[in-house]
Design an enzyme around this catalytic site. Structure first.
Site, PDB file in Angstrom:
ATOM      1  N   GLU A  52      17.505  17.798   4.192  1.00  9.47           N
ATOM      2  CA  GLU A  52      16.871  18.810   3.573  1.00  9.47           C
ATOM      3  C   GLU A  52      17.705  20.614   3.841  1.00  9.47           C
ATOM      4  N   THR A  88       4.714  12.445  -6.585  1.00 10.47           N
ATOM      5  CA  THR A  88       4.552  13.621  -4.832  1.00 10.47           C
ATOM      6  C   THR A  88       5.431  14.231  -5.681  1.00 10.47           C
ATOM      7  N   LYS A  99       9.636   7.260  -6.897  1.00  8.59           N
ATOM      8  CA  LYS A  99       8.562   7.846  -7.474  1.00  8.59           C
ATOM      9  C   LYS A  99       8.500   8.540  -8.974  1.00  8.59           C
ATOM     10  N   THR A 159       6.621  19.115  16.890  1.00  6.40           N
ATOM     11  CA  THR A 159       8.157  18.184  16.209  1.00  6.40           C
ATOM     12  C   THR A 159       8.188  19.454  15.576  1.00  6.40           C
ATOM     13  N   ASN A 195      -0.564  15.647  10.680  1.00  7.63           N
ATOM     14  CA  ASN A 195      -1.328  15.132  11.413  1.00  7.63           C
ATOM     15  C   ASN A 195      -1.005  14.891  12.344  1.00  7.63           C
ATOM     16  N   ARG A 196       0.270  14.998  12.622  1.00  5.14           N
ATOM     17  CA  ARG A 196       1.583  14.649  13.360  1.00  5.14           C
ATOM     18  C   ARG A 196       1.241  15.895  14.328  1.00  5.14           C
ATOM     19  N   SER A 207      14.782  11.477  -0.664  1.00  3.76           N
ATOM     20  CA  SER A 207      14.826   9.954   0.391  1.00  3.76           C
ATOM     21  C   SER A 207      14.658   9.359  -1.392  1.00  3.76           C
ATOM     22  N   TYR A 249      11.532  20.116  12.797  1.00  4.90           N
ATOM     23  CA  TYR A 249      12.397  19.397  12.292  1.00  4.90           C
ATOM     24  C   TYR A 249      13.316  21.340  12.024  1.00  4.90           C
ATOM     25  N   TYR A 303      12.208   6.836  -0.913  1.00  2.00           N
ATOM     26  CA  TYR A 303      11.247   6.819  -1.215  1.00  2.00           C
ATOM     27  C   TYR A 303      10.473   7.718  -2.843  1.00  2.00           C
ATOM     28  N   HIS A 304      10.938   9.172  -2.344  1.00  2.00           N
ATOM     29  CA  HIS A 304      10.637   9.620  -3.399  1.00  2.00           C
ATOM     30  C   HIS A 304      11.537   9.610  -4.813  1.00  2.00           C
TER      31      HIS A 304
HETATM   32  P1  NAD Z   1      -0.724   4.645   2.211  1.00  2.00           P
HETATM   33  O1  NAD Z   1       0.171   3.178   3.168  1.00  2.00           O
HETATM   34  O2  NAD Z   1      -1.463   4.612   3.496  1.00  2.00           O
HETATM   35  O3  NAD Z   1      -1.788   3.060   1.676  1.00  2.00           O
HETATM   36  C1  NAD Z   1      -1.280   2.242   0.365  1.00  2.00           C
HETATM   37  C2  NAD Z   1      -2.219   1.236   0.396  1.00  2.00           C
HETATM   38  O4  NAD Z   1      -1.255   0.798  -0.779  1.00  2.00           O
HETATM   39  C3  NAD Z   1      -1.777   0.023   1.654  1.00  2.00           C
HETATM   40  O5  NAD Z   1      -3.418  -0.417   1.969  1.00  2.00           O
HETATM   41  C4  NAD Z   1      -0.942  -0.712   1.143  1.00  2.00           C
HETATM   42  O6  NAD Z   1      -0.679  -2.178   2.325  1.00  2.00           O
HETATM   43  C5  NAD Z   1      -1.024  -1.315  -0.193  1.00  2.00           C
HETATM   44  N1  NAD Z   1      -0.318  -1.950  -1.311  1.00  2.00           N
HETATM   45  C6  NAD Z   1       1.287  -0.623  -1.153  1.00  2.00           C
HETATM   46  N2  NAD Z   1       2.348  -2.149  -1.841  1.00  2.00           N
HETATM   47  C7  NAD Z   1       1.748  -2.648  -2.386  1.00  2.00           C
HETATM   48  C8  NAD Z   1       1.371  -3.828  -2.844  1.00  2.00           C
HETATM   49  N3  NAD Z   1       2.993  -4.504  -3.431  1.00  2.00           N
HETATM   50  N4  NAD Z   1       0.675  -5.128  -3.872  1.00  2.00           N
HETATM   51  C9  NAD Z   1      -0.865  -4.846  -3.143  1.00  2.00           C
HETATM   52  N5  NAD Z   1      -0.923  -3.626  -2.396  1.00  2.00           N
HETATM   53  C10 NAD Z   1       0.012  -2.742  -2.038  1.00  2.00           C
HETATM   54  O7  NAD Z   1      -0.420   5.219   1.638  1.00  2.00           O
HETATM   55  P2  NAD Z   1      -1.108   6.568   1.291  1.00  2.00           P
HETATM   56  O8  NAD Z   1      -0.595   7.911   2.472  1.00  2.00           O
HETATM   57  O9  NAD Z   1      -2.949   6.273   0.865  1.00  2.00           O
HETATM   58  O10 NAD Z   1      -0.658   7.358  -0.100  1.00  2.00           O
HETATM   59  C11 NAD Z   1      -1.214   6.504  -1.161  1.00  2.00           C
HETATM   60  C12 NAD Z   1      -0.181   7.074  -2.456  1.00  2.00           C
HETATM   61  O11 NAD Z   1      -0.451   7.926  -2.522  1.00  2.00           O
HETATM   62  C13 NAD Z   1       0.693   6.368  -2.356  1.00  2.00           C
HETATM   63  O12 NAD Z   1       1.372   6.323  -3.144  1.00  2.00           O
HETATM   64  C14 NAD Z   1       1.816   7.391  -1.327  1.00  2.00           C
HETATM   65  O13 NAD Z   1       3.328   7.728  -2.200  1.00  2.00           O
HETATM   66  C15 NAD Z   1       0.975   8.764  -2.664  1.00  2.00           C
HETATM   67  N6  NAD Z   1       0.858  10.404  -1.084  1.00  2.00           N
HETATM   68  C16 NAD Z   1       0.631  10.130  -0.650  1.00  2.00           C
HETATM   69  C17 NAD Z   1       0.356  11.263   0.425  1.00  2.00           C
HETATM   70  C18 NAD Z   1       0.078  11.281   1.527  1.00  2.00           C
HETATM   71  O14 NAD Z   1       0.087  12.448   2.155  1.00  2.00           O
HETATM   72  N7  NAD Z   1      -0.148  10.571   2.480  1.00  2.00           N
HETATM   73  C19 NAD Z   1       1.127  12.716  -0.847  1.00  2.00           C
HETATM   74  C20 NAD Z   1       1.002  11.983  -1.279  1.00  2.00           C
HETATM   75  C21 NAD Z   1       1.216  11.126  -2.264  1.00  2.00           C
HETATM   76  N1  USQ Z   2       8.322  17.034   9.496  1.00  2.00           N
HETATM   77  C1  USQ Z   2       8.581  18.172  10.540  1.00  2.00           C
HETATM   78  N2  USQ Z   2       8.099  17.404  11.834  1.00  2.00           N
HETATM   79  C2  USQ Z   2       7.136  16.333  11.566  1.00  2.00           C
HETATM   80  C3  USQ Z   2       7.625  15.554  11.094  1.00  2.00           C
HETATM   81  C4  USQ Z   2       7.673  16.536   9.979  1.00  2.00           C
HETATM   82  O1  USQ Z   2       9.600  19.076  10.801  1.00  2.00           O
HETATM   83  O2  USQ Z   2       7.412  16.256  13.171  1.00  2.00           O
HETATM   84  C5  USQ Z   2       9.253  17.747   8.047  1.00  2.00           C
HETATM   85  C6  USQ Z   2       9.769  17.046   6.948  1.00  2.00           C
HETATM   86  O3  USQ Z   2      10.874  17.032   7.796  1.00  2.00           O
HETATM   87  C7  USQ Z   2       9.589  17.810   6.013  1.00  2.00           C
HETATM   88  C8  USQ Z   2       8.032  18.090   6.259  1.00  2.00           C
HETATM   89  O4  USQ Z   2       8.653  18.584   7.456  1.00  2.00           O
HETATM   90  O5  USQ Z   2       9.970  18.965   5.678  1.00  2.00           O
HETATM   91  C9  USQ Z   2       7.276  17.234   5.428  1.00  2.00           C
HETATM   92  O6  USQ Z   2       7.603  15.437   6.261  1.00  2.00           O
HETATM   93  P1  USQ Z   2       6.231  14.378   5.947  1.00  2.00           P
HETATM   94  O7  USQ Z   2       6.381  13.410   6.985  1.00  2.00           O
HETATM   95  O8  USQ Z   2       4.794  15.351   6.127  1.00  2.00           O
HETATM   96  O9  USQ Z   2       6.455  13.965   3.909  1.00  2.00           O
HETATM   97  P2  USQ Z   2       6.914  13.481   2.809  1.00  2.00           P
HETATM   98  O10 USQ Z   2       8.219  12.775   3.732  1.00  2.00           O
HETATM   99  O11 USQ Z   2       7.687  14.446   2.154  1.00  2.00           O
HETATM  100  O12 USQ Z   2       6.202  12.713   3.194  1.00  2.00           O
HETATM  101  C10 USQ Z   2       4.864  11.997   3.182  1.00  2.00           C
HETATM  102  C11 USQ Z   2       4.186  11.153   2.254  1.00  2.00           C
HETATM  103  C12 USQ Z   2       4.223  11.105   1.131  1.00  2.00           C
HETATM  104  C13 USQ Z   2       4.072  12.220   0.476  1.00  2.00           C
HETATM  105  C14 USQ Z   2       4.959  13.257   0.149  1.00  2.00           C
HETATM  106  C15 USQ Z   2       4.497  14.421  -0.281  1.00  2.00           C
HETATM  107  O13 USQ Z   2       4.021  10.107   3.359  1.00  2.00           O
HETATM  108  O14 USQ Z   2       3.839   9.300   0.751  1.00  2.00           O
HETATM  109  O15 USQ Z   2       4.777  11.731  -1.150  1.00  2.00           O
HETATM  110  O16 USQ Z   2       4.673  13.977   1.813  1.00  2.00           O
HETATM  111  S1  USQ Z   2       5.688  15.560  -0.558  1.00  2.00           S
HETATM  112  O17 USQ Z   2       5.378  15.999   0.526  1.00  2.00           O
HETATM  113  O18 USQ Z   2       4.411  16.947  -1.244  1.00  2.00           O
HETATM  114  O19 USQ Z   2       6.453  15.189  -1.176  1.00  2.00           O
END
Ligand code: NAD
Ligand code: USQ
Length: 403
Positions: free
Chosen positions: A328, A144, A185, A253, A240-241, A179, A255, A181-182
């Protein structure tokens, strides 16, 4: 190529599996449906009515004649994962199968521990499986952009040359994630880099920005193939939100001040980037990093774009500034390089071209499924004991190695 998509039932994984299958690759999905369980746990559902994976795969095969293999199980279970890889024998493994929500990882200790164990142990198992069973297999791992945080200097693609006390070296770019989560990664990235060094594995770490959109050519073929579209405060990503909020004529919304700037990309570019990485593998021993996004925007800029797009559809929406629930920077310098995927042939879809079609129209089409109680943020970074008012089934959280 034979490509195994871990997390192929999820948002990016489903679109990718179909795209790769349509492009003639032989595809297998690995997933344990945890993502669907998290919806139950949080009492939320995707805006779009997604079908069970078995039904999705059946419809795909009926429509295209292409079969996608399915291995149902948990990537943190080494025996399961290694048997799936041994059976499928992939040329490339695309690893999406992680807990990917920053707010989910910040709910409380249990969710932070779960996130890091699920993500770090899954990736570590995958590295060991590849080494044991198929060391030539190319790992394409989703990282990420958030690994870098928001430094006051340009962000490079993975590595930076520094001068220090008269000497110079190329080192991994400093990581300042925001976070648990981050952070997971970042831990993955270090493990992958180390495994490439000691075992000569080949890996591409794709530092992806925030993905938007839901429609791809493949998911549009049939309603049963529709992808998920999360808009709740835990799993919904910002753009998307905003589009779903606009469809419900709810204030957007933002933030804080909204100067938070991130890299973004259309899901149609996500799937292409994955294919480009697979078709152009890293060399043995190489751990390369690509920054996978196409444009950067501040959160406030996005809100203003959505407001204008909604206005054209006759919907008037306000932009609200809520106190940020995160820790942040609300205004900061941001300039991240992202040329390596373009050099491999990526032709981006730009937000200004796709916003109305791909996002607002979908949000409006499913507006009767919108639950407006999911718009306001509930998880606060500074409170390590968040309780979500709508939590219905806390026991649904699997805690490998946890409680
Ligand atoms: P998602 O939650 O929609 O999909 C993840 C999938 O992995 C799910 O189907 C879940 O069931 C499966 N999974 C999770 N843990 C598992 C486990 N232990 N064993 C088997 N399956 C498991 O997420 P997404 O939005 O598709 O994101 C996919 C990847 O891309 C993630 O690693 C995320 O960090 C990364 N990513 C997503 C975004 C974004 O904006 N969606 C941005 C940057 C990076
Ligand atoms: N934010 C708002 N309003 C909202 C939701 C979010 O202002 O209603 C702000 C957050 O505070 C943040 C930014 O928008 O500053 C991005 O938030 P987000 O929830 O869209 O994204 P983030 O938490 O960073 O996570 C998402 C994915 C994650 C991926 C990451 C890519 O859920 O899996 O790793 O985007 S990145 O942001 O480049 O790290």
């Amino acid at each position: 190529m034979k490509i195994c998509v871990l997390g192929g039932d999820g948002y990016c994984g489903w679109a990718t599996a179909l795209y790769l299958s349509k492009r003639g690759h032989q595809v297998a999905i690995v997933d344990n449906f945890l993502r669907r369980q998290w919806d139950f746990e949080l009492g939320v559902q995707t805006l779009t009515p997604i079908q069970p994976l078995a039904d999705r795969l059946r419809v795909w095969q009926e429509l295209t004649g292409e079969a996608i293999d399915l291995f149902t199980g948990d990537v943190t279970d080494y025996e399961f994962l290694s048997s799936a890889l041994a059976a499928f024998h992939p040329d490339a493994v695309v690893h999406f199968a992680e807990q990917r929500s920053a707010p989910y990882s910040m709910i409380d200790r249990k969710h932070a521990v779960f996130t890091q164990i699920n993500n770090v142990a899954g990736t570590l198992n995958l590295l060991f499986s590849i080494k044991e069973l198929q060391p030539d297999c190319h790992l394409v791992k989703l990282g990420t952009m958030g690994e870098y945080g928001t430094p006051n200097i340009d962000i490079e693609e993975g590595y930076i040359r520094i001068e220090h006390n008269g000497r110079s070296d190329v080192v991994p770019y400093p990581k300042q994630p925001g976070s648990f989560y981050h952070l997971s990664k970042v831990h993955d990235s270090h493990n992958i880099m180390f495994a490439c060094k000691i075992w000569k594995l080949r890996a591409t770490d794709l530092n992806q920005g925030v993905v938007y959109g839901t429609v791809t050519d493949e998911t549009a073929l049939d309603e049963a193939l529709i992808n998920r579209f999360d808009y709740d405060d835990v799993f919904g990503t910002v753009l998307n939100r905003f589009c779903v909020q606009a469809a419900a004529a709810h204030p957007l919304t933002v933030y804080g001040r909204g100067g938070q700037t991130r890299g973004f990309l259309d899901i149609r570019d996500t799937v292409r980037c994955i294919e480009l990485a697979c078709l152009n593998p890293a060399n043995p021993g190489e751990c390369r990093v690509f920054n996978q996004f196409t444009e950067q925007f501040s959160v406030l800029e996005l809100a203003q774009m959505v407001q204008a797009a909604a206005g054209k559809l006759g919907v008037a929406v306000k932009v609200d500034h809520l106190p940020t629930p995160r820790v942040e920077a609300e205004e900061h310098y941001y300039n991240a390089k992202h040329s390596r995927l373009l050099d491999l042939g990526l032709r981006p879809h730009y937000l200004s071209d796709s916003l109305l079609d791909s996002l607002m129209n979908i949000a409006i089409r499913y507006q009767d499924r919108i639950n407006t109680s999911l718009f306001l943020p509930q998880v606060k970074w500074q409170n390590p004991h968040n309780t979500l008012g709508r939590t219905v089934a806390p026991a649904a959280v699997a805690t490998p190695g946890g409680d």
